[in-house]
Scaffold this active site. Structure first.
Site: not given
Ligand code: GUN
Length: 307
Positions: A59, A103, A126
């Protein structure tokens, strides 16, 4: 003479996501040139989960590639909920940060729903905050969860107008199934959400012009569950033992989706592969959401990022 089995067109999510990241980069640079605002994304990771570490690194790298600001906050496994909430409060107040992502999963001693609720909804890239869930359900503009948003972009790119199509979503999670249903209702599809208690799931799937698989069960959806010519979107990312028994004995794995790709691609019209389908769209949509959040906080109409 028997007819050759049809073979579905494979939807290249990797190529589409690269194009989307480029469009976000161009739009972000125009926002900065016109308004002096560089979109900024803060990612918080708590603990050492190896898969999460890889996601977070990707990311950060992709955010920088798109010419945006990327801050990664790596916190120890022992971080308290109050410490995490204090960091979120600081980022909510930081005018240079337009997107905040915590996350998941979080360590067990932290209440994830309390943490998600503390993020400013206008920075919630998100799309998990109840305010954004509510906006999506009533059709008001907000931030939309990245994976279903990526699925919708692929569907519109492939099919154009989706109105009147029958969509079946297998899986009812808050992260994929439910927001996917809202998005497809918004496109005037007839939507059915199936799950583990659904009766005669194969027959229901065979009614779908659009079949979205988001159950997390490796290769569960078989070729004979699919309506000929349907568009199949496979959200699953499942690790299974290698096909080669020697490698499997060494612990080697491979990644498969929720759809039996070999069988399904003989019947479907179009299908996303795993890997290389929906997966790469998620990060691209996170950047798109960060750009959108930066525009909305600046009072600027975001550019259309569809292809
Ligand atoms: N962990 C796995 N997928 C995601 C996601 O789409 N967002 C977040 N914040 N954590 C994750």
């Amino acid at each position: 003479m028997s007819a050759e089995p049809a073979v579905a067109a494979v939807i290249d999510g990797k190529a589409f996501s690269q194009g989307l990241v480029e469009r976000v980069a161009v739009a972000a640079s125009r926002l900065e040139a016109a308004h002096g605002v560089k979109p900024g994304l803060a990612v918080i990771i708590v603990g050492e989960d190896p898969a999460s570490q890889i996601y977070v690194r990707n990311k950060g790298e992709t955010t920088l590639k798109a010419g945006m600001r990327s801050d990664t906050h790596r916190l120890a496994e022992t971080t308290t909920q109050d410490e995490l909430l204090a960091l979120i409060a600081q980022l909510n107040a930081d005018a240079g940060i337009h997107g905040i992502l915590v996350q998941l999963p979080l360590p067990a001693h932290i209440d994830a729903s309390a943490v998600l609720a503390a993020i400013d909804p206008d920075k919630d890239v998100d799309g998990f905050h109840v305010v954004n869930v509510g906006r999506l359900s009533v059709g008001v503009r907000g931030l939309v969860p990245c994976t279903p948003l990526g699925c919708l972009m692929l569907l519109k790119d492939q099919l154009g107008d989706l109105s009147g199509l029958n969509a079946v979503i297998v899986g009812r999670s808050n992260i994929v199934g439910k927001p996917m249903a809202q998005l497809l209702i918004g496109e005037s599809c007839t939507v059915t959400v199936a799950h583990s208690r659904t009766r005669d799931l194969p027959a229901l799937c065979r009614t779908a012009d659009i079949l979205v698989a988001a159950v997390g069960r490796p290769e569960m959806i078989k070729g004979d569950w699919i309506k000929p010519g349907a568009t199949v979107i496979d959200v699953g990312i499942n690790r299974v033992p290698s096909k080669d028994p020697v490698k499997a004995a060494e612990g080697k794995t491979r990644v498969v989706g929720d759809v039996d790709f070999a069988g399904a691609s003989q019947v479907a019209g179009r299908i996303t592969p795993v890997p290389g389908g929906v997966g790469p769209m998620t990060i691209a949509c996170l950047l798109a959401n960060t750009y959108t959040a930066a525009c909305l906080s600046t009072g600027v109409e975001p550019e259309d990022l569809n292809a």
